[in-house]
Scaffold this motif. Structure first.
Motif, PDB file in Angstrom:
ATOM      1  N   VAL A   1     -11.145   8.108   5.427  1.00  0.00           N
ATOM      2  CA  VAL A   1     -10.249   6.950   5.504  1.00  0.00           C
ATOM      3  C   VAL A   1     -10.313   6.202   4.174  1.00  0.00           C
ATOM      4  O   VAL A   1     -11.314   6.258   3.465  1.00  0.00           O
ATOM      5  N   ILE A   2      -9.199   5.550   3.828  1.00  0.00           N
ATOM      6  CA  ILE A   2      -9.175   4.732   2.612  1.00  0.00           C
ATOM      7  C   ILE A   2      -9.376   3.282   3.039  1.00  0.00           C
ATOM      8  O   ILE A   2      -8.538   2.722   3.754  1.00  0.00           O
ATOM      9  N   PRO A   3     -10.491   2.674   2.663  1.00  0.00           N
ATOM     10  CA  PRO A   3     -10.763   1.302   3.109  1.00  0.00           C
ATOM     11  C   PRO A   3      -9.865   0.283   2.411  1.00  0.00           C
ATOM     12  O   PRO A   3      -9.310   0.573   1.348  1.00  0.00           O
ATOM     13  N   ARG A   4      -9.735  -0.868   3.032  1.00  0.00           N
ATOM     14  CA  ARG A   4      -9.112  -1.974   2.312  1.00  0.00           C
ATOM     15  C   ARG A   4     -10.084  -2.374   1.208  1.00  0.00           C
ATOM     16  O   ARG A   4     -11.245  -2.658   1.476  1.00  0.00           O
ATOM     17  N   ASN A   5      -9.619  -2.365  -0.027  1.00  0.00           N
ATOM     18  CA  ASN A   5     -10.539  -2.547  -1.140  1.00  0.00           C
ATOM     19  C   ASN A   5      -9.814  -3.216  -2.300  1.00  0.00           C
ATOM     20  O   ASN A   5      -8.750  -2.759  -2.721  1.00  0.00           O
TER      21      ASN A   5
ATOM     22  N   ARG B   1     -10.414  -3.368  -5.435  1.00  0.00           N
ATOM     23  CA  ARG B   1     -10.252  -2.557  -6.655  1.00  0.00           C
ATOM     24  C   ARG B   1      -9.002  -1.671  -6.578  1.00  0.00           C
ATOM     25  O   ARG B   1      -8.326  -1.459  -7.579  1.00  0.00           O
ATOM     26  N   ILE B   2      -8.733  -1.169  -5.371  1.00  0.00           N
ATOM     27  CA  ILE B   2      -7.515  -0.363  -5.188  1.00  0.00           C
ATOM     28  C   ILE B   2      -6.291  -1.241  -5.404  1.00  0.00           C
ATOM     29  O   ILE B   2      -5.325  -0.839  -6.060  1.00  0.00           O
ATOM     30  N   ALA B   3      -6.347  -2.458  -4.861  1.00  0.00           N
ATOM     31  CA  ALA B   3      -5.193  -3.355  -4.957  1.00  0.00           C
ATOM     32  C   ALA B   3      -4.932  -3.802  -6.391  1.00  0.00           C
ATOM     33  O   ALA B   3      -3.779  -3.961  -6.793  1.00  0.00           O
ATOM     34  N   GLU B   4      -5.993  -4.016  -7.167  1.00  0.00           N
ATOM     35  CA  GLU B   4      -5.780  -4.551  -8.521  1.00  0.00           C
ATOM     36  C   GLU B   4      -5.558  -3.475  -9.586  1.00  0.00           C
ATOM     37  O   GLU B   4      -5.017  -3.767 -10.649  1.00  0.00           O
ATOM     38  N   ALA B   5      -5.938  -2.236  -9.278  1.00  0.00           N
ATOM     39  CA  ALA B   5      -5.826  -1.163 -10.286  1.00  0.00           C
ATOM     40  C   ALA B   5      -4.409  -1.027 -10.867  1.00  0.00           C
ATOM     41  O   ALA B   5      -4.266  -0.879 -12.094  1.00  0.00           O
ATOM     42  N   PRO B   6      -3.332  -1.095 -10.039  1.00  0.00           N
ATOM     43  CA  PRO B   6      -1.978  -0.936 -10.604  1.00  0.00           C
ATOM     44  C   PRO B   6      -1.648  -1.982 -11.671  1.00  0.00           C
ATOM     45  O   PRO B   6      -0.887  -1.691 -12.602  1.00  0.00           O
ATOM     46  N   SER B   7      -2.230  -3.168 -11.566  1.00  0.00           N
ATOM     47  CA  SER B   7      -1.915  -4.194 -12.566  1.00  0.00           C
ATOM     48  C   SER B   7      -2.548  -3.848 -13.919  1.00  0.00           C
ATOM     49  O   SER B   7      -2.182  -4.407 -14.943  1.00  0.00           O
TER      50      SER B   7
ATOM     51  N   THR C   1      -4.991   4.204   5.859  1.00  0.00           N
ATOM     52  CA  THR C   1      -5.179   3.381   4.663  1.00  0.00           C
ATOM     53  C   THR C   1      -5.493   1.935   5.045  1.00  0.00           C
ATOM     54  O   THR C   1      -5.208   1.504   6.163  1.00  0.00           O
ATOM     55  N   MET C   2      -6.043   1.218   4.083  1.00  0.00           N
ATOM     56  CA  MET C   2      -6.403  -0.201   4.269  1.00  0.00           C
ATOM     57  C   MET C   2      -7.216  -0.349   5.548  1.00  0.00           C
ATOM     58  O   MET C   2      -7.024  -1.268   6.337  1.00  0.00           O
ATOM     59  N   TYR C   3      -8.109   0.604   5.708  1.00  0.00           N
ATOM     60  CA  TYR C   3      -8.862   0.757   6.947  1.00  0.00           C
ATOM     61  C   TYR C   3      -9.962  -0.300   7.056  1.00  0.00           C
ATOM     62  O   TYR C   3     -10.720  -0.520   6.113  1.00  0.00           O
TER      63      TYR C   3
ATOM     64  N   GLN D   1       8.511   5.729   6.160  1.00  0.00           N
ATOM     65  CA  GLN D   1       9.650   4.852   5.847  1.00  0.00           C
ATOM     66  C   GLN D   1       9.251   3.384   5.834  1.00  0.00           C
ATOM     67  O   GLN D   1      10.011   2.531   5.405  1.00  0.00           O
ATOM     68  N   LYS D   2       8.043   3.113   6.315  1.00  0.00           N
ATOM     69  CA  LYS D   2       7.566   1.735   6.276  1.00  0.00           C
ATOM     70  C   LYS D   2       7.071   1.402   4.866  1.00  0.00           C
ATOM     71  O   LYS D   2       6.385   2.218   4.245  1.00  0.00           O
ATOM     72  N   GLY D   3       7.407   0.238   4.373  1.00  0.00           N
ATOM     73  CA  GLY D   3       6.915  -0.202   3.067  1.00  0.00           C
ATOM     74  C   GLY D   3       5.508  -0.776   3.203  1.00  0.00           C
ATOM     75  O   GLY D   3       5.111  -1.230   4.277  1.00  0.00           O
ATOM     76  N   GLY D   4       4.762  -0.740   2.120  1.00  0.00           N
ATOM     77  CA  GLY D   4       3.465  -1.400   2.081  1.00  0.00           C
ATOM     78  C   GLY D   4       2.354  -0.731   2.864  1.00  0.00           C
ATOM     79  O   GLY D   4       1.337  -1.355   3.166  1.00  0.00           O
ATOM     80  N   VAL D   5       2.517   0.539   3.212  1.00  0.00           N
ATOM     81  CA  VAL D   5       1.460   1.231   3.969  1.00  0.00           C
ATOM     82  C   VAL D   5       0.475   1.974   3.050  1.00  0.00           C
ATOM     83  O   VAL D   5      -0.522   2.524   3.527  1.00  0.00           O
ATOM     84  N   GLY D   6       0.791   2.020   1.756  1.00  0.00           N
ATOM     85  CA  GLY D   6      -0.131   2.674   0.822  1.00  0.00           C
ATOM     86  C   GLY D   6       0.363   3.991   0.262  1.00  0.00           C
ATOM     87  O   GLY D   6      -0.416   4.747  -0.322  1.00  0.00           O
ATOM     88  N   LYS D   7       1.662   4.270   0.407  1.00  0.00           N
ATOM     89  CA  LYS D   7       2.209   5.527  -0.134  1.00  0.00           C
ATOM     90  C   LYS D   7       1.927   5.673  -1.626  1.00  0.00           C
ATOM     91  O   LYS D   7       1.395   6.685  -2.075  1.00  0.00           O
ATOM     92  N   THR D   8       2.353   4.671  -2.390  1.00  0.00           N
ATOM     93  CA  THR D   8       2.245   4.776  -3.846  1.00  0.00           C
ATOM     94  C   THR D   8       0.783   4.836  -4.271  1.00  0.00           C
ATOM     95  O   THR D   8       0.405   5.625  -5.147  1.00  0.00           O
ATOM     96  N   SER D   9      -0.030   4.028  -3.612  1.00  0.00           N
ATOM     97  CA  SER D   9      -1.453   4.022  -3.909  1.00  0.00           C
ATOM     98  C   SER D   9      -2.072   5.402  -3.655  1.00  0.00           C
ATOM     99  O   SER D   9      -2.835   5.928  -4.483  1.00  0.00           O
ATOM    100  N   VAL D  10      -1.713   6.016  -2.542  1.00  0.00           N
ATOM    101  CA  VAL D  10      -2.220   7.354  -2.224  1.00  0.00           C
ATOM    102  C   VAL D  10      -1.662   8.385  -3.215  1.00  0.00           C
ATOM    103  O   VAL D  10      -2.393   9.248  -3.708  1.00  0.00           O
TER     104      VAL D  10
HETATM  105  P1  ADP Z   1       3.890   1.591  -0.326  1.00  0.00           P
HETATM  106  O1  ADP Z   1       4.069   2.490  -1.486  1.00  0.00           O
HETATM  107  O2  ADP Z   1       3.787   2.315   0.988  1.00  0.00           O
HETATM  108  O3  ADP Z   1       4.912   0.497  -0.268  1.00  0.00           O
HETATM  109  P2  ADP Z   1       1.614   0.560  -1.772  1.00  0.00           P
HETATM  110  O4  ADP Z   1       0.768   1.728  -2.127  1.00  0.00           O
HETATM  111  O5  ADP Z   1       2.482  -0.006  -2.840  1.00  0.00           O
HETATM  112  O6  ADP Z   1       2.459   0.865  -0.468  1.00  0.00           O
HETATM  113  O7  ADP Z   1       0.641  -0.563  -1.195  1.00  0.00           O
HETATM  114  C1  ADP Z   1       1.137  -1.840  -0.813  1.00  0.00           C
HETATM  115  C2  ADP Z   1       0.217  -2.912  -1.405  1.00  0.00           C
HETATM  116  O8  ADP Z   1      -1.096  -2.791  -0.876  1.00  0.00           O
HETATM  117  C3  ADP Z   1       0.068  -2.795  -2.908  1.00  0.00           C
HETATM  118  O9  ADP Z   1      -0.032  -4.080  -3.448  1.00  0.00           O
HETATM  119  C4  ADP Z   1      -1.220  -2.025  -3.079  1.00  0.00           C
HETATM  120  O10 ADP Z   1      -1.841  -2.303  -4.311  1.00  0.00           O
HETATM  121  C5  ADP Z   1      -2.039  -2.511  -1.908  1.00  0.00           C
HETATM  122  N1  ADP Z   1      -2.947  -1.495  -1.394  1.00  0.00           N
HETATM  123  C6  ADP Z   1      -2.675  -0.175  -1.175  1.00  0.00           C
HETATM  124  N2  ADP Z   1      -3.753   0.461  -0.681  1.00  0.00           N
HETATM  125  C7  ADP Z   1      -4.739  -0.475  -0.585  1.00  0.00           C
HETATM  126  C8  ADP Z   1      -6.109  -0.450  -0.143  1.00  0.00           C
HETATM  127  N3  ADP Z   1      -6.674   0.660   0.315  1.00  0.00           N
HETATM  128  N4  ADP Z   1      -6.808  -1.602  -0.184  1.00  0.00           N
HETATM  129  C9  ADP Z   1      -6.233  -2.746  -0.644  1.00  0.00           C
HETATM  130  N5  ADP Z   1      -4.980  -2.836  -1.069  1.00  0.00           N
HETATM  131  C10 ADP Z   1      -4.229  -1.731  -1.045  1.00  0.00           C
END
Ligand code: ADP
Ligand code: MG
Length: 259
Positions: free
Chosen positions: A210-214, A216-222, A182-184, A9-18
């Motif tokens: 573990v999924i590292p803070r990276n 490339r992961i952060a910029e891929a959605p753009s 995530t963002m380890y 239920q927390k936002g920004g933890v990496g749900k969508t990314s995972v």
């Molecule tokens: P949620 O869906 O839980 O709200 P997101 O997957 O949208 O979380 O991730 C929140 C932000 O962090 C997004 O901008 C995303 O691109 C970024 N992010 C997610 N996973 C990583 C990661 N492993 N390393 C760096 N940035 C990440």
């Protein structure tokens, strides 16, 4: 078809990314995958390269019974299908109130495509609302992305409580598939400390990968791409490949490398 709800239920933890990257890596390993975007923010939709405001049919109409799920799915460059979402889904919470069997809407919609996919991955919104309850009712198992920060465990107790209620009332066989860190950042001592606590609490549900803070992961959605397409050699992509392999191994599914 095995259905995973990616929830926290927390936002920004990496749900969508995972959710996006797991869909892409499972597809890469030869699985047929349906990604269901269940968040009105539509980030899994755009992150898969689909214009969320350009789509005519979304998960919203499916939940309300306006059309079936097959009418909404879109093929993505990542080799998986997406049921898109956008802002109109925000209205579903209220509109579902008057609908019969409202917790089962997604489960019933997914039953139509059960023979077409090996996996469905549901990207949940950052709330324990009726949308998330629909996801947990439809799912065989939950994948919980979490950051190793101070209040992480405390934050999980609400999710675990909701899971317990869903299990008691709506979906008796649901289980936790994985906790994924995530963002380890292994250099932080807090990370290792919280990580150990999570393992004490959840045991082998905590994935080794573990999924590292990276970046490339952060910029891929753009770019509208999973990281494994955006930069397949990046640390983030390699971690996601490893995560999918660990999941498939735990499921007892042999890996076919599509590449
Ligand atoms: P949620 O869906 O839980 O709200 P997101 O997957 O949208 O979380 O991730 C929140 C932000 O962090 C997004 O901008 C995303 O691109 C970024 N992010 C997610 N996973 C990583 C990661 N492993 N390393 C760096 N940035 C990440
Ligand atoms: Mg999200």
């Amino acid at each position: 078809m095995k259905v995973f709800a990616v929830a926290n239920q927390k936002g920004g933890v990496g749900k969508t990314s995972v959710a996006v990257n797991l869909s892409a890596t499972l597809a890469h390993y030869g699985q047929s995958v349906l990604l269901v975007d269940l968040d009105p923010q539509g980030n899994a939709t755009t992150g898969s390269g689909i214009d969320k405001n350009g789509v005519e049919r979304t998960v919203y109409g499916v939940l309300l019974g306006e059309y079936d799920l097959n009418a909404t799915k879109v093929r993505t460059e990542g080799g998986y299908d997406v049921v898109p979402a956008n802002r109109e889904l925000a209205g579903a919470e209220i509109e579902l109130i008057d609908i019969e069997r409202r917790e089962y809407r997604l489960k019933e919609a997914l039953s139509l495509v059960g023979g077409d996919y090996t996996f469905a991955v549901i990207d949940c919104p950052p709330a324990l609302n009726m949308l998330t309850v629909n996801a947990l009712t439809a799912a065989n198992a939950v994948i919980i992305p979490m950051q190793c920060e101070y209040y992480a465990l405390e934050g999980l107790s609400d999710l675990v409580g909701t899971l317990r209620k869903v299990k008691a009332n709506l979906n008796p066989t649901i289980e936790i598939e994985a906790l994924v860190r995530t963002m380890y950042d292994p250099r932080s001592s807090l990370t290792t400390q919280v990580s150990d606590e999570i393992k004490n609490h959840f045991g082998d549900k905590v994935f080794d990968t573990v999924i590292p803070r990276n970046i490339r992961i952060a910029e891929a959605p753009s770019y509208g791409k999973p990281v494994i397409l955006h930069d397949p050699a990046s640390k983030g992509a390699l971690a996601h490949f490893a995560f999918a392999r660990e999941l498939l191994a735990r499921e007892g599914i042999p890996i076919e490398d599509a590449a």
